[in-house]
Enzyme design. Structure first.
Site, short mmCIF file in Angstrom:
data_model
loop_
_atom_site.label_atom_id
_atom_site.label_comp_id
_atom_site.label_asym_id
_atom_site.label_seq_id
_atom_site.Cartn_x
_atom_site.Cartn_y
_atom_site.Cartn_z
N ASP A 45 0.84 -1.20 0.00
CA ASP A 45 0.00 0.00 0.00
C ASP A 45 0.87 1.25 0.00
O ASP A 45 0.52 2.27 -0.60
CB ASP A 45 -0.91 0.00 1.24
CG ASP A 45 -2.08 -0.97 1.07
OD1 ASP A 45 -2.42 -1.30 -0.08
OD2 ASP A 45 -2.64 -1.40 2.10
N ASN A 122 -4.60 8.68 2.09
CA ASN A 122 -4.88 8.04 3.38
C ASN A 122 -5.32 9.05 4.43
O ASN A 122 -6.40 8.96 4.97
CB ASN A 122 -3.62 7.35 3.93
CG ASN A 122 -3.53 5.89 3.53
OD1 ASN A 122 -4.44 5.35 2.93
ND2 ASN A 122 -2.42 5.26 3.87
#
Ligand code: NAP
Length: 267
Positions: A45, A122
């Protein structure tokens, strides 16, 4: 169709990158790092976060796809041994594009008209470099609370499984256009008071953080850490821009949450 590849730069990711590059070129696709239509991220990620920021100025035309060379990721959900299948689907254009919301962070400085605006996939966090963070939290122009503690984290729905989750925030489905404010170790006693729970804001709401004394802050935007001096305010809202992911098969978000956090643990 043009493609680019972001690798985590370890041996396995680099080897896979070379294979993917050869296969895609053999299928008639063009390797173009400047203006790709599709970006393959090979690693984890964290690698996809790097790819996102590399192409953050082309979000309306780029679609991302993540292959994990470590553990299953939220953005990196293809396995290395599926690379041939993935390449064929890309070449035949057999995929849908799904969009996830992003966070916009605007930092205003004392005595300056210029501000800095960032997009986060994020989250953005704010901490005070030396002392306890003290900030007034405004929601839609009204004072909500005075926060004292280690820091604050404003996350996107897809980022809710990252730092936000470690702080005890809720996991939010990325179909919801929202951002989430989560506390880091707030001071709560007879004198100081904060709400204590995470707050989930809809797309038409804004959250503004205003320093009370110290005005130098460590602000993170995903993996980027920057010291901002003489900060007047930090404004967070759901961004107009969205991130686009190429989806080749159904892999529901709750299944990813289950497979990442529940499966593999002893009952
Ligand atoms: P890192 O410290 O090397 O990696 C942080 C971890 O977060 C990695 O395991 C990464 O997965 C995972 N991650 C990233 N995005 C995620 C997501 N949306 N959902 C679930 N897990 C996710 O840092 P980095 O690679 O530069 O990544 C920066 C990110 O680290 C920040 O955006 C923040 O969310 C996260 N972080 C987490 C904590 C914490 O949990 N206490 C503290 C600081 C920062 P991969 O291994 O697949 O790359």
């Amino acid at each position: 169709m043009k493609f680019a590849i972001q690798s985590r730069n370890d041996d396995q990711s680099n080897e896979l990158m070379e294979r993917a590059k050869t296969y895609l070129t053999d299928f008639g696709l063009t390797f173009d790092e400047e203006s790709p239509d599709i970006v393959l991220s090979i690693g984890g990620d964290g690698t996809l976060l790097h790819a996102f920021h590399r192409y953050a100025d082309q979000l309306s035309s780029v679609a991302f796809v993540g292959i994990h060379t470590g553990h299953l990721g939220f953005y990196a959900d293809w396995k290395p041994d599926e690379i041939e299948k993935l390449v064929i689907s890309i070449a035949k254009h057999e995929y849908n594009v799904i969009e996830y919301p992003l966070l916009e962070a605007t930092i205003h400085y004392c005595g300056e008209e210029e501000s800095s605006t960032y997009l986060a996939l994020n989250e953005s966090t704010i901490k005070s470099p030396d002392v306890t963070l003290v900030m007034d939290v405004e929601l839609n122009g009204s004072h909500f609370e005075r926060f004292r503690g280690d820091g604050l984290c404003m996350s996107t729905p897809s980022g809710s499984t990252a730092y936000n989750k470690a702080l005890g925030g809720a996991v939010i489905h990325p179909a919801l256009e929202a951002i989430q404010l989560t506390e880091m170790a707030s001071i709560n006693n007879r004198v100081f008071r904060t709400v204590g729970s995470s707050l989930v804001l809809p797309a038409h709401h804004a959250c503004v953080l205003k320093p009370v004394k110290a005005a130098d802050f460590m602000v993170t935007i995903d993996q980027l850490h920057l010291l901002h001096k003489d900060v007047k305010s930090i404004e967070y809202r759901v961004a107009k821009e969205k991130v686009r992911f190429a989806r080749f098969r159904p892999f529901p978000f709750w299944k990813r949450v289950h497979d990442s956090f529940i499966d593999g643990f002893e009952a």
